[in-house]
Design a protein around this motif. Structure first.
Motif, PDB file in Angstrom:
ATOM      1  N   ARG A   2      48.955  46.680  39.919  1.00 46.22           N
ATOM      2  CA  ARG A   2      47.417  46.945  39.958  1.00 46.22           C
ATOM      3  C   ARG A   2      46.511  45.877  39.919  1.00 46.22           C
ATOM      4  NH1 ARG A   2      45.748  52.777  39.274  1.00 46.22           N
ATOM      5  NH2 ARG A   2      44.010  51.839  38.410  1.00 46.22           N
ATOM      6  N   ILE A   3      45.325  45.793  40.474  1.00 49.48           N
ATOM      7  CA  ILE A   3      44.524  44.599  40.335  1.00 49.48           C
ATOM      8  C   ILE A   3      43.802  44.626  39.050  1.00 49.48           C
ATOM      9  CG2 ILE A   3      42.697  45.776  41.699  1.00 49.48           C
ATOM     10  CD1 ILE A   3      42.211  42.981  42.968  1.00 49.48           C
ATOM     11  N   ASP A   4      43.484  45.878  38.553  1.00 51.23           N
ATOM     12  CA  ASP A   4      42.812  45.978  37.299  1.00 51.23           C
ATOM     13  C   ASP A   4      43.637  45.327  36.251  1.00 51.23           C
ATOM     14  OD1 ASP A   4      44.518  48.322  37.507  1.00 51.23           O
ATOM     15  OD2 ASP A   4      43.142  49.871  36.660  1.00 51.23           O
ATOM     16  N   LYS A   5      45.028  45.878  36.416  1.00 48.22           N
ATOM     17  CA  LYS A   5      45.950  45.159  35.167  1.00 48.22           C
ATOM     18  C   LYS A   5      46.088  43.917  35.462  1.00 48.22           C
ATOM     19  CE  LYS A   5      50.480  45.786  33.029  1.00 48.22           C
ATOM     20  NZ  LYS A   5      51.630  46.455  32.872  1.00 48.22           N
ATOM     21  N   PHE A   6      46.110  43.254  36.766  1.00 50.79           N
ATOM     22  CA  PHE A   6      46.204  41.750  36.741  1.00 50.79           C
ATOM     23  C   PHE A   6      44.997  40.993  36.040  1.00 50.79           C
ATOM     24  CE2 PHE A   6      45.383  37.904  38.967  1.00 50.79           C
ATOM     25  CZ  PHE A   6      46.491  36.960  38.827  1.00 50.79           C
ATOM     26  N   LEU A   7      43.911  41.513  36.469  1.00 53.60           N
ATOM     27  CA  LEU A   7      42.531  40.878  36.044  1.00 53.60           C
ATOM     28  C   LEU A   7      42.672  41.023  34.461  1.00 53.60           C
ATOM     29  CD1 LEU A   7      40.197  42.188  38.371  1.00 53.60           C
ATOM     30  CD2 LEU A   7      41.026  39.798  38.669  1.00 53.60           C
ATOM     31  N   LYS A   8      43.139  41.963  33.857  1.00 52.42           N
ATOM     32  CA  LYS A   8      43.289  42.003  32.418  1.00 52.42           C
ATOM     33  C   LYS A   8      44.402  41.279  31.626  1.00 52.42           C
ATOM     34  CE  LYS A   8      44.595  44.354  28.350  1.00 52.42           C
ATOM     35  NZ  LYS A   8      45.402  43.208  27.833  1.00 52.42           N
ATOM     36  N   VAL A   9      45.619  41.148  32.329  1.00 50.54           N
ATOM     37  CA  VAL A   9      46.609  40.197  31.814  1.00 50.54           C
ATOM     38  C   VAL A   9      46.346  38.801  32.086  1.00 50.54           C
ATOM     39  CG1 VAL A   9      49.236  39.801  32.147  1.00 50.54           C
ATOM     40  CG2 VAL A   9      48.313  42.141  32.171  1.00 50.54           C
ATOM     41  N   SER A  10      45.680  38.559  33.132  1.00 43.17           N
ATOM     42  CA  SER A  10      45.452  37.038  33.443  1.00 43.17           C
ATOM     43  C   SER A  10      44.219  36.538  32.511  1.00 43.17           C
ATOM     44  CB  SER A  10      45.058  36.928  34.834  1.00 43.17           C
ATOM     45  OG  SER A  10      43.924  37.747  35.163  1.00 43.17           O
ATOM     46  N   ARG A  11      43.394  37.558  31.944  1.00 40.25           N
ATOM     47  CA  ARG A  11      42.430  37.339  31.004  1.00 40.25           C
ATOM     48  C   ARG A  11      41.247  36.669  31.859  1.00 40.25           C
ATOM     49  NH1 ARG A  11      44.965  37.024  25.299  1.00 40.25           N
ATOM     50  NH2 ARG A  11      46.824  37.377  25.868  1.00 40.25           N
ATOM     51  N   ILE A  12      41.019  36.964  33.125  1.00 39.29           N
ATOM     52  CA  ILE A  12      39.820  36.856  33.856  1.00 39.29           C
ATOM     53  C   ILE A  12      38.818  37.887  33.422  1.00 39.29           C
ATOM     54  CG2 ILE A  12      38.978  36.984  36.198  1.00 39.29           C
ATOM     55  CD1 ILE A  12      41.531  35.998  37.312  1.00 39.29           C
ATOM     56  N   GLU A  46      44.894  36.139  47.804  1.00 42.45           N
ATOM     57  CA  GLU A  46      43.667  35.513  47.501  1.00 42.45           C
ATOM     58  C   GLU A  46      42.692  36.547  46.767  1.00 42.45           C
ATOM     59  OE1 GLU A  46      42.140  32.448  50.120  1.00 42.45           O
ATOM     60  OE2 GLU A  46      44.255  31.300  49.934  1.00 42.45           O
ATOM     61  N   LEU A  47      41.900  36.470  45.823  1.00 37.76           N
ATOM     62  CA  LEU A  47      41.259  37.412  45.226  1.00 37.76           C
ATOM     63  C   LEU A  47      39.679  36.627  45.048  1.00 37.76           C
ATOM     64  CD1 LEU A  47      43.045  38.710  42.189  1.00 37.76           C
ATOM     65  CD2 LEU A  47      43.149  39.285  44.514  1.00 37.76           C
ATOM     66  N   GLU A  48      38.619  37.610  45.221  1.00 39.83           N
ATOM     67  CA  GLU A  48      37.281  36.975  45.196  1.00 39.83           C
ATOM     68  C   GLU A  48      36.572  38.035  44.305  1.00 39.83           C
ATOM     69  OE1 GLU A  48      33.640  36.615  48.186  1.00 39.83           O
ATOM     70  OE2 GLU A  48      35.414  35.278  48.576  1.00 39.83           O
ATOM     71  N   ILE A  49      36.032  37.541  43.212  1.00 43.65           N
ATOM     72  CA  ILE A  49      35.519  38.614  42.289  1.00 43.65           C
ATOM     73  C   ILE A  49      34.165  38.283  42.006  1.00 43.65           C
ATOM     74  CG2 ILE A  49      35.748  39.481  39.777  1.00 43.65           C
ATOM     75  CD1 ILE A  49      38.716  37.473  40.440  1.00 43.65           C
ATOM     76  N   GLN A  50      33.316  39.002  41.976  1.00 47.25           N
ATOM     77  CA  GLN A  50      31.822  38.719  41.752  1.00 47.25           C
ATOM     78  C   GLN A  50      31.261  39.410  40.311  1.00 47.25           C
ATOM     79  OE1 GLN A  50      30.155  40.957  44.950  1.00 47.25           O
ATOM     80  NE2 GLN A  50      30.478  39.506  46.442  1.00 47.25           N
ATOM     81  N   PHE A  51      30.786  38.165  39.591  1.00 49.52           N
ATOM     82  CA  PHE A  51      30.105  38.469  38.221  1.00 49.52           C
ATOM     83  C   PHE A  51      29.064  38.181  38.185  1.00 49.52           C
ATOM     84  CE2 PHE A  51      34.528  36.740  37.773  1.00 49.52           C
ATOM     85  CZ  PHE A  51      35.193  37.705  36.872  1.00 49.52           C
TER      86      PHE A  51
END
Length: 89
Positions: A2-12, A46-51
């Motif tokens: 899941r994308i939410d888990k990847f973002l957490k595990v990768s520490r983004i 490829e992911l694009e994240i807006q912060f």
């Protein structure tokens, strides 16, 4: 994975609940398409994240269930990091 888990595990993003909230608000794209928190990611995506005032584009290199802090950066490659002009210092 899941994308939410990847973002957490990768520490983004530090917390999975925050990653889920950002994805569900439409601020994460996978291969050019808006993604929900349950969207699956694969190696090579490829992911694009807006912060707020920053947009981060990355490529998924590896998928791991857990990582140590120094291993987290090996999970992705930064393609670009752009800032909006109005908030740039």
């Amino acid at each position: 994975m899941r994308i939410d888990k990847f973002l957490k595990v990768s520490r983004i993003i530090k917390r999975r609940s925050v990653a889920k909230e950002i994805a569900d608000k439409g601020r994460v794209m996978v291969n050019g398409k808006v993604a929900k928190s349950s969207t699956s990611v694969q190696e090579g995506d490829e992911l694009e994240i807006q912060f707020g005032n920053k947009t981060l584009a990355i490529r998924v290199e590896k998928l791991l269930d857990t990582t140590k802090k120094d291993e987290a950066k090996e999970l992705y490659t930064v393609i670009s990091e752009t800032y909006t002009e109005e908030n740039r210092k």
